[in-house]
Design a protein around this motif. Structure first.
Motif, PDB file in Angstrom:
ATOM      1  N   HIS A   1      21.953   6.502 -10.153  1.00  0.00           N
ATOM      2  CA  HIS A   1      20.570   6.088 -10.413  1.00  0.00           C
ATOM      3  C   HIS A   1      19.792   5.983  -9.105  1.00  0.00           C
ATOM      4  O   HIS A   1      18.694   6.548  -8.971  1.00  0.00           O
ATOM      5  N   PHE A   2      20.356   5.286  -8.126  1.00  0.00           N
ATOM      6  CA  PHE A   2      19.653   5.109  -6.860  1.00  0.00           C
ATOM      7  C   PHE A   2      19.583   6.412  -6.074  1.00  0.00           C
ATOM      8  O   PHE A   2      18.613   6.663  -5.350  1.00  0.00           O
ATOM      9  N   LYS A   3      20.585   7.234  -6.210  1.00  0.00           N
ATOM     10  CA  LYS A   3      20.552   8.557  -5.578  1.00  0.00           C
ATOM     11  C   LYS A   3      19.359   9.360  -6.094  1.00  0.00           C
ATOM     12  O   LYS A   3      18.620   9.971  -5.310  1.00  0.00           O
ATOM     13  N   GLN A   4      19.157   9.357  -7.406  1.00  0.00           N
ATOM     14  CA  GLN A   4      18.037  10.105  -7.966  1.00  0.00           C
ATOM     15  C   GLN A   4      16.698   9.509  -7.559  1.00  0.00           C
ATOM     16  O   GLN A   4      15.733  10.246  -7.289  1.00  0.00           O
ATOM     17  N   LEU A   5      16.619   8.179  -7.493  1.00  0.00           N
ATOM     18  CA  LEU A   5      15.383   7.544  -7.040  1.00  0.00           C
ATOM     19  C   LEU A   5      15.067   7.934  -5.605  1.00  0.00           C
ATOM     20  O   LEU A   5      13.912   8.257  -5.264  1.00  0.00           O
ATOM     21  N   ALA A   6      16.078   7.893  -4.731  1.00  0.00           N
ATOM     22  CA  ALA A   6      15.862   8.251  -3.331  1.00  0.00           C
ATOM     23  C   ALA A   6      15.436   9.708  -3.207  1.00  0.00           C
ATOM     24  O   ALA A   6      14.552  10.053  -2.399  1.00  0.00           O
ATOM     25  N   LYS A   7      16.040  10.587  -3.993  1.00  0.00           N
ATOM     26  CA  LYS A   7      15.665  11.992  -3.955  1.00  0.00           C
ATOM     27  C   LYS A   7      14.239  12.203  -4.475  1.00  0.00           C
ATOM     28  O   LYS A   7      13.494  13.061  -3.970  1.00  0.00           O
ATOM     29  N   THR A   8      13.851  11.422  -5.475  1.00  0.00           N
ATOM     30  CA  THR A   8      12.478  11.515  -5.977  1.00  0.00           C
ATOM     31  C   THR A   8      11.491  11.082  -4.897  1.00  0.00           C
ATOM     32  O   THR A   8      10.469  11.734  -4.671  1.00  0.00           O
ATOM     33  N   ALA A   9      11.790   9.963  -4.218  1.00  0.00           N
ATOM     34  CA  ALA A   9      10.918   9.492  -3.139  1.00  0.00           C
ATOM     35  C   ALA A   9      10.862  10.511  -2.003  1.00  0.00           C
ATOM     36  O   ALA A   9       9.800  10.734  -1.403  1.00  0.00           O
ATOM     37  N   GLU A  10      11.986  11.135  -1.710  1.00  0.00           N
ATOM     38  CA  GLU A  10      12.003  12.151  -0.658  1.00  0.00           C
ATOM     39  C   GLU A  10      11.205  13.378  -1.091  1.00  0.00           C
ATOM     40  O   GLU A  10      10.489  13.981  -0.272  1.00  0.00           O
ATOM     41  N   ARG A  11      11.295  13.750  -2.343  1.00  0.00           N
ATOM     42  CA  ARG A  11      10.474  14.855  -2.859  1.00  0.00           C
ATOM     43  C   ARG A  11       8.995  14.527  -2.717  1.00  0.00           C
ATOM     44  O   ARG A  11       8.168  15.424  -2.470  1.00  0.00           O
TER      45      ARG A  11
ATOM     46  N   ARG B   1      10.717   5.711 -14.457  1.00  0.00           N
ATOM     47  CA  ARG B   1       9.420   6.250 -14.848  1.00  0.00           C
ATOM     48  C   ARG B   1       8.340   5.966 -13.816  1.00  0.00           C
ATOM     49  O   ARG B   1       7.542   6.855 -13.478  1.00  0.00           O
ATOM     50  N   GLY B   2       8.276   4.741 -13.308  1.00  0.00           N
ATOM     51  CA  GLY B   2       7.182   4.363 -12.418  1.00  0.00           C
ATOM     52  C   GLY B   2       7.140   5.169 -11.137  1.00  0.00           C
ATOM     53  O   GLY B   2       6.054   5.530 -10.645  1.00  0.00           O
ATOM     54  N   LEU B   3       8.316   5.482 -10.579  1.00  0.00           N
ATOM     55  CA  LEU B   3       8.346   6.294  -9.360  1.00  0.00           C
ATOM     56  C   LEU B   3       8.005   7.743  -9.674  1.00  0.00           C
ATOM     57  O   LEU B   3       7.280   8.408  -8.909  1.00  0.00           O
ATOM     58  N   ASP B   4       8.518   8.267 -10.782  1.00  0.00           N
ATOM     59  CA  ASP B   4       8.167   9.632 -11.199  1.00  0.00           C
ATOM     60  C   ASP B   4       6.654   9.778 -11.373  1.00  0.00           C
ATOM     61  O   ASP B   4       6.053  10.756 -10.910  1.00  0.00           O
ATOM     62  N   ASP B   5       6.039   8.802 -12.044  1.00  0.00           N
ATOM     63  CA  ASP B   5       4.598   8.862 -12.289  1.00  0.00           C
ATOM     64  C   ASP B   5       3.821   8.865 -10.975  1.00  0.00           C
ATOM     65  O   ASP B   5       2.804   9.559 -10.847  1.00  0.00           O
ATOM     66  N   PHE B   6       4.286   8.088 -10.010  1.00  0.00           N
ATOM     67  CA  PHE B   6       3.585   8.014  -8.733  1.00  0.00           C
ATOM     68  C   PHE B   6       3.737   9.317  -7.948  1.00  0.00           C
ATOM     69  O   PHE B   6       2.758   9.874  -7.427  1.00  0.00           O
ATOM     70  N   VAL B   7       4.964   9.813  -7.865  1.00  0.00           N
ATOM     71  CA  VAL B   7       5.221  11.028  -7.084  1.00  0.00           C
ATOM     72  C   VAL B   7       4.530  12.237  -7.717  1.00  0.00           C
ATOM     73  O   VAL B   7       3.953  13.086  -7.018  1.00  0.00           O
ATOM     74  N   ASP B   8       4.574  12.341  -9.033  1.00  0.00           N
ATOM     75  CA  ASP B   8       4.006  13.505  -9.706  1.00  0.00           C
ATOM     76  C   ASP B   8       2.504  13.396  -9.937  1.00  0.00           C
ATOM     77  O   ASP B   8       1.824  14.423 -10.075  1.00  0.00           O
ATOM     78  N   GLY B   9       1.990  12.149  -9.957  1.00  0.00           N
ATOM     79  CA  GLY B   9       0.576  11.963 -10.262  1.00  0.00           C
ATOM     80  C   GLY B   9      -0.276  11.537  -9.078  1.00  0.00           C
ATOM     81  O   GLY B   9      -1.311  12.148  -8.790  1.00  0.00           O
ATOM     82  N   VAL B  10       0.151  10.509  -8.367  1.00  0.00           N
ATOM     83  CA  VAL B  10      -0.680   9.942  -7.302  1.00  0.00           C
ATOM     84  C   VAL B  10      -0.550  10.725  -6.001  1.00  0.00           C
ATOM     85  O   VAL B  10      -1.552  11.017  -5.331  1.00  0.00           O
ATOM     86  N   VAL B  11       0.677  11.075  -5.620  1.00  0.00           N
ATOM     87  CA  VAL B  11       0.889  11.760  -4.338  1.00  0.00           C
ATOM     88  C   VAL B  11       0.073  13.038  -4.222  1.00  0.00           C
ATOM     89  O   VAL B  11      -0.584  13.274  -3.195  1.00  0.00           O
ATOM     90  N   PRO B  12       0.045  13.921  -5.238  1.00  0.00           N
ATOM     91  CA  PRO B  12      -0.762  15.143  -5.095  1.00  0.00           C
ATOM     92  C   PRO B  12      -2.251  14.852  -4.870  1.00  0.00           C
ATOM     93  O   PRO B  12      -2.922  15.597  -4.138  1.00  0.00           O
ATOM     94  N   ILE B  13      -2.769  13.791  -5.484  1.00  0.00           N
ATOM     95  CA  ILE B  13      -4.176  13.437  -5.276  1.00  0.00           C
ATOM     96  C   ILE B  13      -4.396  13.010  -3.828  1.00  0.00           C
ATOM     97  O   ILE B  13      -5.359  13.436  -3.172  1.00  0.00           O
ATOM     98  N   LEU B  14      -3.508  12.165  -3.303  1.00  0.00           N
ATOM     99  CA  LEU B  14      -3.632  11.725  -1.912  1.00  0.00           C
ATOM    100  C   LEU B  14      -3.515  12.906  -0.958  1.00  0.00           C
ATOM    101  O   LEU B  14      -4.217  12.964   0.063  1.00  0.00           O
ATOM    102  N   GLN B  15      -2.647  13.864  -1.277  1.00  0.00           N
ATOM    103  CA  GLN B  15      -2.494  15.049  -0.428  1.00  0.00           C
ATOM    104  C   GLN B  15      -3.761  15.898  -0.446  1.00  0.00           C
ATOM    105  O   GLN B  15      -4.217  16.378   0.606  1.00  0.00           O
ATOM    106  N   ARG B  16      -4.342  16.091  -1.629  1.00  0.00           N
ATOM    107  CA  ARG B  16      -5.570  16.888  -1.715  1.00  0.00           C
ATOM    108  C   ARG B  16      -6.711  16.242  -0.940  1.00  0.00           C
ATOM    109  O   ARG B  16      -7.572  16.939  -0.386  1.00  0.00           O
ATOM    110  N   ARG B  17      -6.711  14.928  -0.883  1.00  0.00           N
ATOM    111  CA  ARG B  17      -7.763  14.204  -0.154  1.00  0.00           C
ATOM    112  C   ARG B  17      -7.475  14.105   1.343  1.00  0.00           C
ATOM    113  O   ARG B  17      -8.262  13.528   2.098  1.00  0.00           O
ATOM    114  N   GLY B  18      -6.355  14.650   1.787  1.00  0.00           N
ATOM    115  CA  GLY B  18      -6.017  14.608   3.200  1.00  0.00           C
ATOM    116  C   GLY B  18      -5.543  13.252   3.682  1.00  0.00           C
ATOM    117  O   GLY B  18      -5.552  12.973   4.891  1.00  0.00           O
ATOM    118  N   LEU B  19      -5.097  12.414   2.745  1.00  0.00           N
ATOM    119  CA  LEU B  19      -4.678  11.048   3.082  1.00  0.00           C
ATOM    120  C   LEU B  19      -3.176  10.912   3.279  1.00  0.00           C
ATOM    121  O   LEU B  19      -2.711   9.890   3.799  1.00  0.00           O
TER     122      LEU B  19
END
Length: 440
Positions: free
Chosen positions: A37-47, A398-416
């Motif tokens: 479980h923690f391995k997958q979480l860490a890999k998601t955060a690294e992704r 779920r919460g980390l997946d939602d952040f990585v797949d939803g929030v991170v791309p928005i921050l990247q597009r904004r140059g943040l």
């Protein structure tokens, strides 16, 4: 060097940060000791190109056994052991653990973090805390915890000993020359010989200087002694701030103290905790948060408040009445002050207060779409409420997946936020200098 983008840490707990998360149907149901479980979480955060994953720690089963049966407090890894495993299944993401100065010895701690830094090729970070409760003291031969001021005095000396030990060997001390038989150059080995008020440590450390020089030094105290210690020694601060105005005031206060220690503002990253409850619509996010709130047992809510109030029992008070006057806690004084300020500012009853803080224990909660969360992070970052954020997903995975797949791309597009890692160490990710060996 400095980074133009915000920093992001993934603050991980087994089933999520909401104290009732483990009861949610979407939460991880395998318990807190499932490495996969923690391995997958860490890999998601690294992704998601996070700077680091972070694990908190306590040296006791928190709360009474009667209360503990309703929580996940008895089902957690020692974080340093867990991070050693995660170091072998990740490549770039930083690995940060809380370790207390009150109930550890400087030599052992210095050796363990140096080992983790070597094992991970320069990705370790130490979140220094001074512990908070008598429950921890009772596991180490004491009847009561050190007084608040005393434990920060001990921490001041502790960190000086640890950094001195990390400088035991100069960077180029080890030759490992088979022809001459010389393994390391004795002139590049230095014995600390510390004799202080609280610790006597001869040294030297029996491990080469680590890839980062020192693992990244992180602190979480927001009391006055905590801010003094952080201004002198910390490179990152994890902090709990309920409002942007409070975050800005804390940011300006601590950054303003750095010059007295010959430091520039870029040498310290301030990272408030943010708990994002994310849905595809505002209604979906509200529903998720409502499900978590409905699963909260009032006994757990009261226990949460008692923990922040140094054990003060609120069970005899009307849950729908106001928070009574509380004695100053010897535990987490800054967090107690935050809770009291929140209750008074918003005129909350005891029940409303524990529901308010159940999701993130006093950290700021944002409920909405990925764009809503990104807007909040952007505002706090641009308006100097923080150099980055410690992200606290309410439900995992779920919460980390939602952040990585939803929030991170928005921050990247904004140059943040970065699109990829530009370095290999945690210091590289955070834009922090590698410290020079004091003997070099």
């Amino acid at each position: 060097m400095s980074t133009p983008h915000m920093s992001l840490g993934a603050f991980l707990m087994g089933s999520g940060h909401h104290v009732a998360a483990w009861r949610h149907p979407g939460a991880w149901n395998g318990g807190g000791l499932d490495f996969e479980h923690f391995k997958q979480l860490a890999k998601t955060a690294e992704r998601g190109k996070f700077d680091a994953v972070f694990f908190a720690d306590n040296l006791a089963l928190m709360g009474s056994p009667e209360l503990g049966q309703y929580t996940t407090a008895g089902d957690v890894f020692d974080p340093l052991v867990l991070l050693s495993g995660l170091a072998t299944v990740t490549q770039r993401i930083g690995l940060v653990s809380t370790v207390s100065t009150s109930y550890n010895e400087p030599y052992l701690l210095a050796r363990k973090f140096a080992s983790l830094d070597h094992l991970s090729h320069g990705r370790s970070g130490w979140n220094l805390v001074t512990s908070a409760t008598d429950l921890e003291a009772l596991n180490f031969g004491r009847e009561a915890h050190f007084e608040h001021g005393d434990r920060y005095q001990r921490a001041e000396e502790f960190i000086d000993v640890v950094t001195g030990l990390w400088d035991s060997f100069e960077d180029d001390a080890f030759l490992r020359d088979k022809a001459s038989g010389v393994y390391f150059q004795p002139g590049k080995l230095h014995t600390l010989g510390h004799r202080g008020e609280h610790y006597r440590v001869r040294g030297p450390l029996n491990i080469p200087r680590s890839p980062q020089g020192y693992p990244v030094l992180i602190q979480a105290g927001s009391s006055e002694p905590g801010k003094v210690l952080a201004a002198r020694t910390a490179e990152v601060i994890f902090t709990a701030q309920q409002t942007l105005a409070n975050a800005q005031a804390f940011y300006a206060d601590v950054k303003g103290r750095l010059a007295a220690y010959g430091r520039g503002p870029e040498t310290l990253k301030i990272m408030p905790g943010i708990s994002p409850v994310i849905g595809r619509s505002q209604g979906e996010a509200d529903d998720l948060f409502g499900q978590l709130q409905d699963a909260l047992d009032p006994r757990v809510g009261l226990g949460l408040l008692a923990g922040m109030a140094g054990g003060f029992d609120l069970s005899g008070y009307d849950l729908d009445g106001p928070l009574p006057e509380l004695p100053v806690s010897n535990a987490m004084q800054s967090r107690q002050a935050l809770f009291i300020d929140l209750a008074r500012r918003e005129n909350l009853s005891i029940r409303q207060l524990y529901l308010k803080v159940a999701g993130a224990r006093g950290h700021h909660t944002v409920i909405g779409t990925a764009a809503t969360v990104a807007d909040t992070l952007e505002q706090w970052f641009v308006e100097q409420g923080g150099d980055g954020f410690n992200i606290m997903p309410p439900v995992l995975p779920r919460g980390l997946d939602d952040f990585v797949d939803g929030v991170v791309p928005i921050l990247q597009r904004r140059g943040l936020f970065r699109r990829d890692y530009s370095g290999s160490t945690l210091r590289d990710h955070l834009g922090l200098q590698r410290p020079t060996n004091r003997y070099a």
